[in-house]
Design a protein around this motif. Structure first.
Motif, short mmCIF file in Angstrom:
data_model
loop_
_atom_site.label_atom_id
_atom_site.label_comp_id
_atom_site.label_asym_id
_atom_site.label_seq_id
_atom_site.Cartn_x
_atom_site.Cartn_y
_atom_site.Cartn_z
N ASP A 1 -53.01 30.04 -12.74
CA ASP A 1 -53.31 31.20 -13.29
C ASP A 1 -54.90 31.61 -13.34
N ALA A 2 -55.57 30.54 -13.07
CA ALA A 2 -57.05 30.82 -13.12
C ALA A 2 -57.38 31.41 -11.72
N GLN A 3 -56.51 30.93 -10.87
CA GLN A 3 -56.99 31.47 -9.38
C GLN A 3 -56.39 32.77 -9.39
N LEU A 4 -55.26 33.30 -9.99
CA LEU A 4 -54.79 34.66 -9.82
C LEU A 4 -55.73 35.48 -10.70
N ALA A 5 -56.11 34.95 -11.81
CA ALA A 5 -57.29 35.89 -12.51
C ALA A 5 -58.50 36.04 -11.72
N ALA A 6 -58.89 34.90 -11.07
CA ALA A 6 -60.20 35.14 -10.09
C ALA A 6 -59.64 36.14 -9.15
N ALA A 7 -58.46 36.31 -8.55
CA ALA A 7 -58.19 37.37 -7.64
C ALA A 7 -58.27 38.78 -8.25
N ALA A 8 -57.51 38.70 -9.22
CA ALA A 8 -57.62 40.09 -9.88
C ALA A 8 -59.12 40.67 -10.29
N ALA A 9 -59.79 39.84 -10.60
CA ALA A 9 -61.16 40.24 -10.81
C ALA A 9 -62.11 40.61 -9.61
N SER A 10 -61.62 40.05 -8.69
CA SER A 10 -62.59 40.17 -7.32
C SER A 10 -62.39 41.44 -6.38
N SER A 11 -63.32 41.65 -5.58
CA SER A 11 -62.98 42.61 -4.71
C SER A 11 -62.06 42.46 -3.65
N PRO B 1 -39.52 29.61 -15.62
CA PRO B 1 -40.10 28.42 -15.15
C PRO B 1 -41.10 28.63 -13.91
N LEU B 2 -40.83 29.58 -13.18
CA LEU B 2 -41.57 29.90 -11.84
C LEU B 2 -42.25 31.34 -11.81
N SER B 3 -42.72 31.57 -10.95
CA SER B 3 -43.19 33.03 -10.72
C SER B 3 -43.61 33.18 -9.22
N MET B 4 -43.44 34.29 -8.67
CA MET B 4 -44.34 34.75 -7.75
C MET B 4 -45.15 35.59 -7.78
N ALA B 5 -46.49 35.60 -7.25
CA ALA B 5 -47.58 36.38 -7.35
C ALA B 5 -47.84 37.28 -5.91
N ILE B 6 -47.47 38.60 -5.98
CA ILE B 6 -48.18 39.39 -4.76
C ILE B 6 -49.50 39.64 -5.17
N VAL B 7 -50.13 39.10 -4.09
CA VAL B 7 -51.89 39.61 -4.21
C VAL B 7 -52.06 40.55 -2.88
N THR B 8 -52.56 41.81 -3.19
CA THR B 8 -52.88 42.59 -2.06
C THR B 8 -54.35 43.24 -2.18
N PRO B 9 -55.19 42.90 -1.48
CA PRO B 9 -56.52 43.27 -1.50
C PRO B 9 -56.55 45.08 -1.11
N VAL C 1 -49.65 41.60 -8.66
CA VAL C 1 -48.31 41.94 -9.46
C VAL C 1 -47.73 40.44 -9.61
N ARG C 2 -47.39 39.96 -10.88
CA ARG C 2 -46.58 38.91 -10.91
C ARG C 2 -45.08 39.25 -11.20
N VAL C 3 -44.11 38.21 -10.59
CA VAL C 3 -42.64 38.35 -10.63
C VAL C 3 -42.33 37.15 -11.24
N ALA C 4 -41.73 37.35 -12.46
CA ALA C 4 -41.22 36.16 -13.19
C ALA C 4 -39.91 35.57 -12.36
N LEU C 5 -39.73 34.36 -12.08
CA LEU C 5 -38.54 34.10 -11.48
C LEU C 5 -37.69 33.07 -12.52
N ASN C 6 -36.67 33.92 -13.22
CA ASN C 6 -35.93 33.06 -14.12
C ASN C 6 -35.02 32.36 -13.41
N VAL C 7 -34.47 31.18 -13.97
CA VAL C 7 -33.40 30.52 -13.17
C VAL C 7 -32.49 30.28 -14.28
N ASN C 8 -31.19 30.83 -13.94
CA ASN C 8 -29.89 30.60 -14.80
C ASN C 8 -29.62 29.08 -14.69
N PRO C 9 -29.64 28.53 -15.98
CA PRO C 9 -29.30 27.06 -16.07
C PRO C 9 -27.91 26.67 -15.60
N MET C 10 -27.09 27.67 -15.89
CA MET C 10 -25.59 27.32 -15.45
C MET C 10 -25.20 27.52 -13.87
#
Length: 787
Positions: A426-436, A482-490, A503-512
């Motif tokens: 999360d810290a790295q993604l926040a840094a990316a979103a705040a950077s040029s 439990p997981l996510s995919m982060a799409i980072v585009t300069p 842009v974060r993509v929540a990856l929900n896993v159906n437990p069944m």
């Protein structure tokens, strides 16, 4: 009188003349000594007029020296005997009443030709006691029109556009309209900067523009985005033209758009014939939410014009995208006059659009726009049980609603191998979103070890959208998933750096079922003040040995919904929804073997009425079809002790992870080649729709998987069936059920008096079966050996 110099005043007519090439105006008078020309020129700073008089001829060859000269232009307030047609408009008083008005005189003199005296230069200035008077009476009635100049007048396209600022001019009016000092124009909402225009776009630096000078403009051709046309009563019609350039940004990166120093335009109006050189700088302020553009052009000179027209190019290089509807597209203004008397300084205009790309009725509101997004999702190879890159593309056409949220579920068995891939935190993604964007291109915040694949976004209206390269990273838990995919585009193109889109993509896993449900964050339709007009997003998950195909060849689909911008792209409540589905079916499942191993061991009490423990170990071979169903029917010597069924976890408690401790009857663990760590967890009795509670293994770790077994009493013996086991590769599964008071089993006979044989039936995802009616149960503690 004696000893006095005779002074004679001679009145000569002054004529308006066709000016020399390279000057805007010229007047002159004729004497016996020849013509004298008074040549006007304009300051490159504020366009004030300088008159230069050279080669002054005296009235006659015998005239005494000129000791005083006065130039009088006719006034519009009186009838002129010499020229009744003169309307007094050759010179117009300033519109500015603030402070004194300064006039300067520079005089170069030379002694008589017979003398050898050196030339001399004298400068004098005169300041009026106060500024011009009567500014409160100076009218100001500016006009504005904004027109789409394309033949089709299409919405949401790079239409060529003309912005025309007018100041009415009437030579018969007693007082002319005030000069324009500051122009502020807010274009219709939905008309924004077109990202497509940045393909190959250059910018013009301040050093190249040479603002406030007469030096040649050196702006690159690739920075030109339009042309200028100025009509002025001061010159013949169609005398003034010029160009509009993109000014080099003085600031870039996140938030720079709000400063007015990121998006600038340079306006250059000139006439070589008439020596006109006007250079203006405009600052563009986009709205952060809507991308609506407000352009401010300060420091307009005190100069007369009837129309000041900016023609912005259209087509593939069109800098503006037209509004999205054929409804009311209103441009508002706030013009500041030099007179400081606002008058009617806020004219408005509507831009007429009549067509929508693709044909059909042109929408008159945002909600009436079409939304039929394109969607495809497929593996490069469909071979069952094999790793293959997975490709997802979503798209929209010009004129349709914005892409906002993608919510799709993958078919059973189409999963990813997480083992060995670190998360981008999360810290790295926040840094990316705040950077040029440039900073991310130079040194990404996320490690390459987390990359899942490249992402390509096409942005902008027209036939040549901008292509932006990004990356998809594996990231950790997000919004309950439990997981996510982060799409980072300069967001970097041409001279502009808007920052970095995350842009974060929540990856929900159906437990069944272990199915993946991917839910994206809202996709921005405006970023860094730019209306993105996203045309497509192409996610290519091509990490080596990451995505693996199902081993079940039943027809399936990647299906879900895509939300469109609806009636308000900024409000989720106003979005529309469109169902999407891409068929998916693995092939070659019959080629897969299915040979799992199954072992069961009984420990604890072996005599009649005792409650033993049972341990089950299932192992699968790499490359086989995955397990779909397992049924174990224990012998009659082991039956269900219903007296031990006491505390049962409800489904509500299970979903909330609040099962009572006493509902635990065992523990289980599973290992998979897809995960680095084992999944472990309790085995509960949970409520069900069957006669008896279900036996459920709640496996936790990087993800949560729940194996739900149906238990029943079959002719006195205990039968357990695990239906619908997830189609995922398995190394091993170990089930340990408690004995004693928490045991679900009770011996109906002494287990050591004979072999204990169970019935096992296992089915693979490909339909192949492993079945035995004589599965030997290993019973510990039977006279020094196993039974």
């Amino acid at each position: 009188m004696a000893n006095e110099c005779l002074q004679i005043r001679v009145a000569l007519p002054v004529y308006n003349l066709v000016p020399f090439n390279g000057v805007p105006s010229m007047v002159g008078f004729l004497t016996e000594g020849g013509p004298t020309f008074i040549v006007g020129s304009l300051s490159p700073v504020d366009q004030h007029v300088t008159f230069t008089i050279s080669d002054i001829h005296p009235p006659s060859a015998t005239s005494p020296p000129i000791i005083e000269s006065r130039l009088v232009f006719f006034s519009a307030k009186e009838t002129n005997v010499l020229n009744p047609a003169a309307d007094g408009t050759y010179l117009t008083m300033p519109s500015n009443c603030a402070g004194g008005q300064v006039s300067k005189l520079n005089l170069d003199s030379q002694g008589p030709p017979a003398e050898e005296s050196a030339a001399s230069s004298t400068e004098a200035s005169y300041t009026t006691p106060s500024g011009a008077t009567g500014c409160a009476k100076v009218p100001f009635n500016p006009e504005i029109t904004v027109t789409a100049d394309g033949a089709g007048k299409f919405v949401d396209t790079p239409e060529p556009t003309t912005v025309d600022v007018g100041i009415p001019w009437n030579p018969n009016a007693p007082i002319a309209n005030s000069y324009l000092k500051v122009a502020k124009v807010t274009l219709p909402e939905g008309m924004g900067i077109n990202p497509s225009a940045s393909n190959g776009l250059a910018s013009c630096t301040d050093a190249q523009f040479h603002y406030h000078t007469n030096l040649a403009v050196e702006c690159p051709t690739a920075s030109k985005i339009g042309t200028v046309e100025v009509q002025t009563p001061s010159l013949p019609a169609n005398s003034l033209f010029g160009d509009v350039y993109v000014g080099a940004p003085l600031k870039n990166g996140p938030g720079a758009f709000a400063s007015g120093e990121q998006f600038r335009i340079f306006i250059y109006v000139f006439s070589t014939r008439y020596g006109v050189n006007v250079r203006l700088e405009g600052k563009v302020f986009p709205n952060a939410t809507t991308g609506q553009l407000t352009a401010v052009v300060p420091e307009n000179p005190q100069a007369t014009f009837r129309n000041f027209r900016l023609h912005f190019f259209g087509g593939d290089k069109g800098i503006l995208t037209s509004p999205p509807t054929c409804g009311t597209n209103t441009t508002t203004t706030e013009f500041t006059p030099w007179s400081e008397n606002p008058g009617n300084n806020k004219p408005t205009t509507n831009t007429v659009l009549t067509s929508v790309p693709g044909g059909g009725a042109c929408p008159t509101s945002l909600g009436a726009r079409k939304f039929v997004p394109g969607y495809s999702a497929k593996s490069d190879s469909t071979e069952a049980g094999k790793y293959s890159p997975f490709h997802v593309v979503i798209s929209r056409a010009d004129g349709q609603q914005e892409l906002k949220v993608v919510n799709v579920t993958l078919p059973k068995g189409l999963v990813g191998r997480l083992a060995g891939i670190p998360y981008c935190g999360d810290a790295q993604l926040a840094a990316a979103a705040a950077s040029s964007g440039l900073a991310q291109l130079a040194k990404p915040s996320c490690s390459d070890e987390s990359v899942l694949g490249p992402v390509t976004t096409l942005s902008g209206s027209g036939n040549a959208p901008l292509s932006l390269a990004g990356k998809a990273y594996l990231a950790g838990p997000y919004k309950g998933a439990p997981l996510s995919m982060a799409i980072v585009t300069p967001a970097v193109s041409g001279p502009f750096d808007l920052g970095t889109v995350v842009v974060r993509v929540a990856l929900n896993v159906n437990p069944m079922t272990a199915q993946i449900n991917a839910v994206s964050d809202p996709i921005p339709n405006v970023f860094g003040g730019v209306k993105l007009d996203i045309r497509s997003i192409d996610v290519n998950v091509n990490r080596h040995n990451f995505m693996i195909n199902p081993t079940n060849c039943a027809a399936g689909a990647v299906a879900g919904t895509i939300n469109g911008g609806g009636s308000n792209p900024a409000s989720a409540a106003a979005w529309s929804s469109y169902a999407v589905s891409a068929p998916f079916q693995a092939t070659g499942c019959n080629k897969l073997a299915f040979k799992p191993s199954f072992n069961a061991r009984i420990t604890g009490g072996t005599t009649r009425a005792k409650n033993p423990k049972i341990r089950v170990v299932v192992k699968a071979r790499n490359g086989d079809a995955n397990i779909a169903r397992t049924s174990l029917n224990l012998p009659h010597s082991l039956f269900l002790d219903q007296g031990h069924i006491k505390t049962v976890c409800t489904r509500v408690q299970l979903a909330a992870k609040e099962c009572p401790k006493n509902s635990i009857y065992g523990h289980a663990e599973a290992s998979s080649p897809l995960l680095k760590q084992k999944l472990k967890g309790p085995v509960y009795l949970v409520s069900s729709k069957h006669k008896l509670p279900d036996l459920l293994a709640d496996l936790n770790g990087q993800i949560n998987i729940q194996l739900d077994g149906v238990i029943s009493s079959n002719h006195g013996g205990l039968k357990t069936v695990f239906n619908n086991t997830p189609d995922v590769p398995l190394k091993s599964f170990i089930l340990n059920m408690r004995g004693g008071e928490k045991s679900l089993l009770q011996n109906s006979a002494n287990l050591c008096k004979g072999q204990q044989l169970a019935i096992l039936n296992m089915k693979g995802q490909n339909g192949k079966v492993v079945k035995t009616n004589q599965l030997r149960l290993n019973v510990a503690g039977c006279g020094g050996g196993k039974k």
